[in-house]
Every structure is written in structure tokens, then in C-alpha cells.
Enzyme design. Structure first.
Site, short mmCIF file in Angstrom:
data_model
loop_
_atom_site.label_atom_id
_atom_site.label_comp_id
_atom_site.label_asym_id
_atom_site.label_seq_id
_atom_site.Cartn_x
_atom_site.Cartn_y
_atom_site.Cartn_z
N GLU A 210 3.65 -26.77 -17.02
CA GLU A 210 4.91 -26.88 -17.76
C GLU A 210 4.65 -27.13 -19.24
OE1 GLU A 210 9.01 -29.58 -17.78
OE2 GLU A 210 7.54 -29.83 -16.17
N GLU B 173 12.34 -35.62 -29.02
CA GLU B 173 11.80 -34.27 -29.24
C GLU B 173 12.20 -33.68 -30.58
OE1 GLU B 173 11.55 -29.98 -26.89
OE2 GLU B 173 12.12 -31.81 -25.84
N GLU C 216 13.78 -37.78 -11.76
CA GLU C 216 13.46 -37.69 -13.19
C GLU C 216 14.73 -37.72 -14.03
OE1 GLU C 216 11.51 -34.38 -16.13
OE2 GLU C 216 10.34 -34.94 -14.35
N LYS D 245 9.42 -20.57 -15.70
CA LYS D 245 9.97 -21.92 -15.79
C LYS D 245 11.45 -21.82 -16.15
CE LYS D 245 10.00 -26.15 -18.58
NZ LYS D 245 9.41 -26.90 -19.71
#
Length: 567
Positions: free
Chosen positions: A413, A369, A548, A319
Site C-alpha cells: 500500500e 498528510e 482502523e 488499491k
């Protein structure tokens, strides 16, 4: 969209790799040779740099604590003007009766018998720099300690029975920490020297660059590789009241005396506005003259497809998170604090922050986050990955949620992020609990896959290990970390700066850091740079990832109206 078998195959490779030692576990961001640099405010010498060794003084002696670290609380008052008056009197008394120490840090605080939003107070101090702001997440499930601010003299101990701190705004710096070397253990020890569990509200607020090995571009220059400040004048918003405070720090061995510190503080107090101005939470839409992206859509497609080729090849890369910088030029200057107030409308389950050194743009953001939150030895972290828009109706929102939960690409992910964090926590904790293992976290515009991880550190010094190992997480860099970081450096032609880096605060018994995403750099006369990133894994599609990015920056672009040329 990836097939289930393809995603499962990559997922198995991912989980196998996560069980193995990570080659880049201790990257060059931890530089044992760098010498901590501490600064005291000195307007006459334009923030003269004062370099310390590990002891907090010049020289190579064992580490020495400060002579005193204390908090003095005074009787509560009914309004901010009375609080400024009380603090000015307290500073004069301290000057007349100085403590017999050659070094120290003292916080003077006055409770205010009404709740005033810290961002409103900061908005009123428009001409004072440096400044900082950090707001807790609304409706968070984390159990946080609260502040017991006595009305008489006392240290304002942490308590579970009294007001919780909601948000903090600060101007001026009693002491600040900055260097042109990566943030290291020695820097952390130098900073912690000014903090104490007995004075929980003496905190250092700041941020660290995403990648310490990347060259610093001009817009990020004033931040250095990291920037932390203990505010000189601070406004604390509690659940049902407020506090106005001043902090004084000095160290004679660094030629910064108590007299110097008091003189600078008085100069700042004379500029403090006692009138609190409430910014509109819905500001008039700003006229946008131009809007450009680095990379452009064409180069974005090439970058994502190149990353997918690497992932599909025999390389170790699973990733990578690629980011975009969007520059907007507006007809009138953007007020970063007014923008931040608008972001609060979007702020459920998110942190709001602002950091602005002298002579620098303002770094602001609204990030969902958490990197970590430490209370004594207890530590929490979170895994957040996968993004979908919110539905226009309850049924549509539920259908989008189910699609996200069942998506093989997003599950892959998310699993990479969660398992990487779990493994890093296990390195410094006796045990780690993951609960919930996977659920949906909903924000006003988007929804994500989410897990919470909890553990208990073996010692307080493990806090630095957690910070240096959790950042950068697979959520903002990729996996494995080193391979992803190299590809980012080869691909991105702009400086992320503090975007996607740790942003938050260190305290005595408690520290908290968010990840500086959903953020922007706002500079007078130059508009704003808005940053966003997205994870590329097997099954990603360049056009979908671009969409996104647009979704993630929509909380900023809703405040802009395009007119003129779009490039």
C-alpha cells in the site's frame, strides 16, 4: 494477511503500471471551459455572484493585473484592543486618502508584542462568518520561510531570520472564490491575480472537493466545488508575537469600489471582539444521543470484499480507498472551534484546519498528510500509508512499529502511494529526491509508514499542475486513479464533499496544501459527520479495516459519551 509471494506479485504489477502513462492523468476536474467566479462581500445582496473571464474583468481582453497589491505595516502595540484601535484609524485614513487605482488589494497590519494563539482569537469571534483557520504542523522538519514584519510602513517581506508563522485565523472575506464548476486553471489564475510575492501574508485559504464529478449533497452545498477566501480581518500567530490585520479588495469594473470595501470592513471591525477567550483544551465530554454509520458494518464488509474481488480479478485495480461517514447527534451543540482546540492536543506532526462559509457547517480536521508545500520553485510532498495504533509501553510501541515495517500488505500500500507521487512530481520537476524512502511517522494515537519527496518546479505555473495531478493521491483514492474513483462512486452512498480533498492556502511566493482527512463537518443543531477511510489492497481484511476506521476517528469520539440508543 497476504502471503509474501502474493503481495510481491501484486507489487510488481503495481510498479510496472506506475511506469506507464496514467490514462486519467488529466481528468474532468480540470475544466478549461469553466469561467472563473469571484465574489466580493455584499451583505445587501446576499453575496452577489460576479463572474469573471480570464482577465479578472468582465469581457474577453488580455489578463490585467490589479492596480495595486500592497501591505502597510504600522507600529507594534502591546495588546489586541490597541491593535483594533490602530487598524480602525488606518482604515479611516485610507478612506480619507484613497489610492488612485480602479482595482487593488491592500493589507493593513499591526504587530502585537505578545504571542496569542490564533485559535483563541477565533474562539472569541463566535458570531462572525465566514471564517477560516489553518495551523502549521508542530515539530515539522520542513524548512519554512518566516515573516519579517517591520514596525514601520513596509510590505512585511518574507525572511529567514524572523518569526515563523504558526497559525492563521480569519473572519469575513475581502474577496472569495467559489463556483459550481470544478476548480480549473482559469480559476487558479483568477485567484492568483490577488496575490503577490511582495505581500506574502495576503493568502487565499480554502478547500476543494474530493471528486468534482460527484453530485453535491445538501450538507456540502454552501461550499460549492471549491471555496477560497482572503480574510477581511485576520489574526496571525507567530513564534513569539502576533499580528492583527485587515485586507481590502476592490475592482470598479465589477461594480465593487474601494468605498464599498471600506464600508463592509468597518462593519466587520465593529463586531470584532478585542477580548481573547481561551477555550479549554480538554472540554467536558459531550452527551451523545445517537451514533450511526454509512455504510453499516454489514455493508462495509460487503464493500471491502467486493473491492478485493476486483483486485484479485483481471481488472487493472490494485488499491481502492473506501470511506465511512459517521453521524453523531449530541444533547447540546458542538462548538467547532472548541473541538478544534481539543484536536490541537493531538496535533503533533499534523495540520489543524477550519473552513466555514456563510450559512454552512464548519469543516474541521486534524490531518497528518501533506499534499504539497511550495516555496518559490522548491516543492515538497509526502507519502503516508499503513496505520497501526500506538503501544501502551515503549516496548509494545516498538514491536508494533516493527510489525508495520515488515508487513507485506502495508509495504504494498505504501509503495503504491510513494511511487505514484514520485512519478507525478517528475512530470513537472527536473529531478525528484526521495529521502527518507520509508520510515515510521508517529502521531499521538497512530503511526504510519512515511516518505518525503522533494523537487524543483520548472515554472511557478506548474503549481496548478501539481495540485491537479497529486490530487487525488492513492492514499485517499487508490490506484490506478480512474478505476479506483469509479469503484468509490459505485460503492459509497454518501458525499465525501471536501473530505479527503485539498485543504490549505495559496500565497505569492509560497503555498501549502494538506489532505482533508481525519476530519468532520459540524453543524449547529445537527451534531457532526465524522469521516474516515482506509486503503484496500491484496491482503486486506474487512474487520481489520473497520477497526482502523474506529482508530482514526478516536480523536473525535474521545470527546463524546454515548447515552441512549445506538443505531
Amino acid at each position: 494477511m497476504a502471503t509474501g509471494s502474493a503481495a510481491a506479485a501484486v507489487g510488481r504489477r503495481c510498479l510496472t503500471d506506475l511506469m506507464e502513462p496514467e490514462a486519467a492523468k488529466r481528468s474532468s476536474t480540470i475544466s478549461s471551459s469553466s469561467r472563473p467566479t469571484i465574489h466580493f462581500p455584499n451583505h445587501r445582496s446576499n453575496h452577489q455572484r460576479l463572474t469573471l473571464s480570464m482577465n479578472g474583468c468582465q469581457g474577453d481582453h488580455p489578463e490585467l493585473p490589479l492596480g495595486t497589491v500592497e501591505t502597510r505595516s504600522f507600529p507594534a502595540v502591546s495588546s489586541p484592543p490597541l491593535a483594533v484601535e490602530a487598524l480602525s484609524s488606518a482604515v479611516s485614513q485610507l478612506q480619507a486618502n484613497p489610492p488612485p487605482y480602479t482595482s487593488g488589494i491592500i493589507r493593513l497590519q499591526v504587530p502585537i508584542q505578545q504571542q496569542i494563539e490564533a485559535i483563541d482569537w477565533l474562539y472569541a469571534q463566535s458570531k462572525l462568518l465566514p471564517r477560516c483557520y489553518f495551523s502549521d504542523r508542530a515539530h515539522t522538519s520542513n524548512s519554512k520561510l518566516a515573516i519579517d514584519c517591520a514596525n514601520g510602513n513596509g510590505n512585511g517581506h518574507i525572511s529567514k531570520k524572523h518569526n515563523k508563522l504558526v497559525s492563521v485565523a480569519g473572519v469575513g472575506s475581502a474577496v472569495f472564490f467559489q463556483d459550481l464548476h470544478p476548480f480549473s486553471y482559469r480559476h487558479w489564475k483568477s485567484l492568483k491575480r490577488f496575490l503577490s510575492t511582495e505581500c506574502p501574508l495576503i493568502r487565499a485559504y480554502g478547500a476543494i472537493r474530493f471528486d468534482a464529478r460527484a453530485n453535491i449533497s445538501s450538507e456540502w452545498e454552501a461550499f460549492g466545488y471549491f471555496y477560497f477566501m482572503v480574510p477581511q480581518v485576520e489574526f496571525d500567530e507567530l513564534e513569539d508575537s502576533s499580528i492583527l490585520a485587515t485586507t481590502i479588495a476592490w475592482d470598479n469594473s465589477l461594480s465593487w469600489t474601494l468605498g464599498n470595501a471600506i464600508g463592509e470592513l468597518k462593519a466587520t471591525l465593529n463586531q470584532i471582539s478585542s477580548i481573547v477567550i481561551k477555550p479549554q483544551k480538554e472540554v467536558p465530554t459531550l452527551l451523545m444521543l445517537s451514533n450511526s454509520h454509512i455504510p453499516s458494518k454489514t455493508y462495509w464488509d460487503l464493500a471491502v470484499n467486493r473491492a478485493l474481488q476486483k483486485i484479485r480479478s483481471d481488472s487493472a485495480l490494485i488499491k481502492v480507498v473506501l470511506a465511512r461517514s459517521s453521524r453523531v447527534i449530541t444533547a447540546t451543540d458542538i462548538d467547532p472551534i472548541a473541538w478544534l482546540a481539543c484536536l490541537q492536543v493531538e496535533g503533533e506532526n499534523a495540520y489543524q484546519f477550519c473552513l466555514q462559509p456563510p450559512g454552512a457547517p464548519a469543516f474541521i480536521g486534524n490531518t497528518p498528510e501533506q499534499l504539497f508545500h511550495r516555496t518559490w520553485l522548491d516543492i515538497n510532498s509526502e507519502a503516508l500509508a499503513g496505520t497501526r495504533a500506538r503501544g501502551k509501553s515503549l516496548s509494545e510501541d516498538l514491536q508494533i512499529e516493527l510489525d508495520l515495517l515488515s508487513s507485506p500488505k502495508d509495504h504494498l500500500e505504501f509503495t503504491i502511494v510513494r511511487e505514484s507521487i514520485r512519478k507525478k512530481l517528475e512530470d513537472v520537476c527536473n529531478s525528484v529526491v526521495v529521502e527518507p524512502k520509508k520510515e515510521i511517522r508517529k502521531l499521538p494515537r497512530v503511526q504510519h509508514l512515511y516518505a518525503k519527496l522533494s523537487g524543483r518546479l520548472r515554472s511557478e505555473d506548474d503549481e496548478f499542475e501539481i495540485l491537479s495531478s497529486l490530487h487525488p493521491s492513492p492514499a485517499v483514492c487508490g490506484f490506478p486513479t480512474e478505476e479506483a474513483r469509479v469503484l468509490i462512486a459505485e460503492t459509497e452512498v454518501f458525499d465525501r464533499g471536501m473530505y479527503a480533498g485539498p485543504v490549505g492556502w495559496f500565497g505569492g511566493g509560497e503555498s501549502e496544501f494538506a489532505v482533508g482527512i481525519r476530519s468532520a463537518l459540524v453543524e449547529k443543531g445537527l451534531g457532526a459527520l465524522i469521516y474516515a477511510g482506509t486503503g484496500v489492497v491484496e491482503g486486506s481484511n474487512a474487520s481489520s479495516e473497520w477497526d482502523e476506521l474506529e482508530l482514526k476517528i478516536s480523536q473525535f469520539t474521545k470527546l463524546l459519551k454515548l447515552e441512549g440508543i445506538k443505531s
